[in-house]
Scaffold this motif. Structure first.
Motif, mmCIF file in Angstrom:
data_model
loop_
_atom_site.group_PDB
_atom_site.id
_atom_site.type_symbol
_atom_site.label_atom_id
_atom_site.label_comp_id
_atom_site.label_asym_id
_atom_site.label_seq_id
_atom_site.Cartn_x
_atom_site.Cartn_y
_atom_site.Cartn_z
ATOM 1 N N ASP A 212 0.828 -1.214 0.000
ATOM 2 C CA ASP A 212 0.000 0.000 0.000
ATOM 3 C C ASP A 212 0.860 1.261 0.000
ATOM 4 O OD1 ASP A 212 -2.202 -1.622 0.026
ATOM 5 O OD2 ASP A 212 -2.591 -1.395 2.183
ATOM 6 N N LEU A 215 2.128 1.789 -3.503
ATOM 7 C CA LEU A 215 1.040 2.264 -4.360
ATOM 8 C C LEU A 215 0.718 3.729 -4.082
ATOM 9 C CD1 LEU A 215 -1.383 -0.808 -4.293
ATOM 10 C CD2 LEU A 215 0.100 -0.052 -6.179
ATOM 11 N N LEU A 216 0.823 4.130 -2.818
ATOM 12 C CA LEU A 216 0.575 5.527 -2.465
ATOM 13 C C LEU A 216 1.610 6.440 -3.117
ATOM 14 C CD1 LEU A 216 -0.972 7.619 -0.756
ATOM 15 C CD2 LEU A 216 0.618 7.138 1.112
ATOM 16 N N LYS A 217 2.869 6.040 -3.082
ATOM 17 C CA LYS A 217 3.921 6.838 -3.721
ATOM 18 C C LYS A 217 3.752 6.870 -5.234
ATOM 19 C CE LYS A 217 7.479 4.755 -1.795
ATOM 20 N NZ LYS A 217 8.894 4.480 -1.406
ATOM 21 N N ALA A 218 3.343 5.728 -5.809
ATOM 22 C CA ALA A 218 3.129 5.679 -7.260
ATOM 23 C C ALA A 218 1.994 6.612 -7.672
ATOM 24 C CB ALA A 218 2.824 4.248 -7.686
ATOM 25 N N ASP A 219 0.952 6.672 -6.842
ATOM 26 C CA ASP A 219 -0.180 7.543 -7.145
ATOM 27 C C ASP A 219 0.207 9.012 -7.058
ATOM 28 O OD1 ASP A 219 -3.069 7.786 -7.709
ATOM 29 O OD2 ASP A 219 -3.150 8.696 -5.716
ATOM 30 N N LYS A 220 1.036 9.355 -6.057
ATOM 31 C CA LYS A 220 1.500 10.740 -5.926
ATOM 32 C C LYS A 220 2.332 11.150 -7.131
ATOM 33 C CE LYS A 220 1.539 11.129 -0.855
ATOM 34 N NZ LYS A 220 0.564 12.247 -0.809
ATOM 35 N N ARG A 222 2.142 9.896 -10.106
ATOM 36 C CA ARG A 222 1.261 9.993 -11.277
ATOM 37 C C ARG A 222 0.516 11.326 -11.310
ATOM 38 N NH1 ARG A 222 -3.998 9.178 -12.001
ATOM 39 N NH2 ARG A 222 -4.255 8.427 -9.853
ATOM 40 N N LYS A 223 0.077 11.799 -10.126
ATOM 41 C CA LYS A 223 -0.707 13.025 -10.054
ATOM 42 C C LYS A 223 0.161 14.274 -10.157
ATOM 43 C CE LYS A 223 -4.444 11.071 -7.264
ATOM 44 N NZ LYS A 223 -5.130 11.078 -5.933
ATOM 45 N N ASP A 224 1.370 14.220 -9.582
ATOM 46 C CA ASP A 224 2.273 15.372 -9.608
ATOM 47 C C ASP A 224 3.323 15.179 -10.688
ATOM 48 O OD1 ASP A 224 0.847 16.116 -7.353
ATOM 49 O OD2 ASP A 224 2.334 15.261 -5.972
ATOM 50 N N TYR A 229 7.411 16.043 -7.189
ATOM 51 C CA TYR A 229 7.569 14.874 -6.309
ATOM 52 C C TYR A 229 8.928 14.902 -5.614
ATOM 53 C CZ TYR A 229 7.424 9.963 -4.805
ATOM 54 O OH TYR A 229 7.417 8.827 -4.078
#
Length: 232
Positions: A212, A215-220, A222-224, A229
């Motif tokens: 998890d 995945l949280l870092k990957a999502d950040k 992707r968004k930024d 980052y």
């Protein structure tokens, strides 16, 4: 003392520190509290036990160690402490000892041959240079031994790594990467978890938490933008 307690608490997954910021401290005055959250009572108990042990509220002599952490010199302690931290996090009782294969061979023999009666089920042995300790201990006990090659002043620890992995047939020693005592601790927990349902559950939760977090870092990312980052 309070700052040390807060720092240790923040190392525990799921721990939140609530500091009341009162102007002065007095004996028995409540200055704050720590909240622990987790997926199960077993995980919470393990995390609380780890924190109390670090604070010295628990007498380690009351619980027989399940894992022995040994090293040839105190210079290895800066590496081997990471194994102890992992074991404490999972609530696995352990002991840390200096046992030199060259300077104290009698002590090494006594330590390795007495593991069963003292309750030790896994041994983590760290060594650099000649790195005889993991192999000699493995030759003296039927319990699993995990070798940690410690980086020495020459050859960047590769000599230590190769010495451990080239054990002769019949004397197995599990091996992790150079200086990676963290993985040695995790491997010890997995070995014990084969016959311990509670430990198995905690390890499973640890893996899910790690997934998890990635995945949280990957999502950040992707968004930024990657620049944002890296500059966070």
């Amino acid at each position: 003392m309070a700052n040390q307690t807060i720092a240790r608490a923040l190392e525990i997954p799921g721990a939140t520190v609530h500091w009341y910021d009162k102007p002065d401290m007095r004996k028995q005055r409540k200055m704050g509290h720590i909240t622990l959250v987790g997926p199960s009572v077993g995980v919470l108990e393990a995390r609380l036990k780890s924190m109390l042990k670090e604070e010295g509220y628990e007498n380690p002599s009351e619980v027989a160690p399940r894992v022995g952490i040994v090293m040839g010199s105190d210079s290895d302690l800066s590496v081997m402490k990471d194994a102890a931290k992992i074991l404490n996090m999972f609530g696995v009782s352990n002991e840390v000892r200096i046992v030199s294969a060259h300077r104290t061979p009698e002590l090494m023999y006594t330590y390795a041959s007495s593991t069963r009666e003292r309750g030790i089920q896994v041994i983590i042995a760290g060594a650099g240079g000649a790195v005889h300790l993991p192999g000699m201990v493995a030759a003296l006990t039927p319990f699993p031994v995990i070798g940690v090659p410690v980086r020495a002043s020459t050859l960047d620890g590769i000599d230590s790594l190769l010495s451990i992995v080239q054990m002769p047939r019949g004397v197995p020693v599990a091996t992790v990467a150079v200086n990676n005592a963290t993985n040695a601790g995790l491997l010890a927990v997995r070995i014990l978890g084969v016959g311990d349902a509670d430990l198995w559950t905690r390890m499973n939760q640890y893996q899910e938490d790690t997934r998890d977090f990635v995945l949280l870092k990957a999502d950040k990312l992707r968004k930024d933008s990657w620049e944002a980052y890296l500059n966070r």
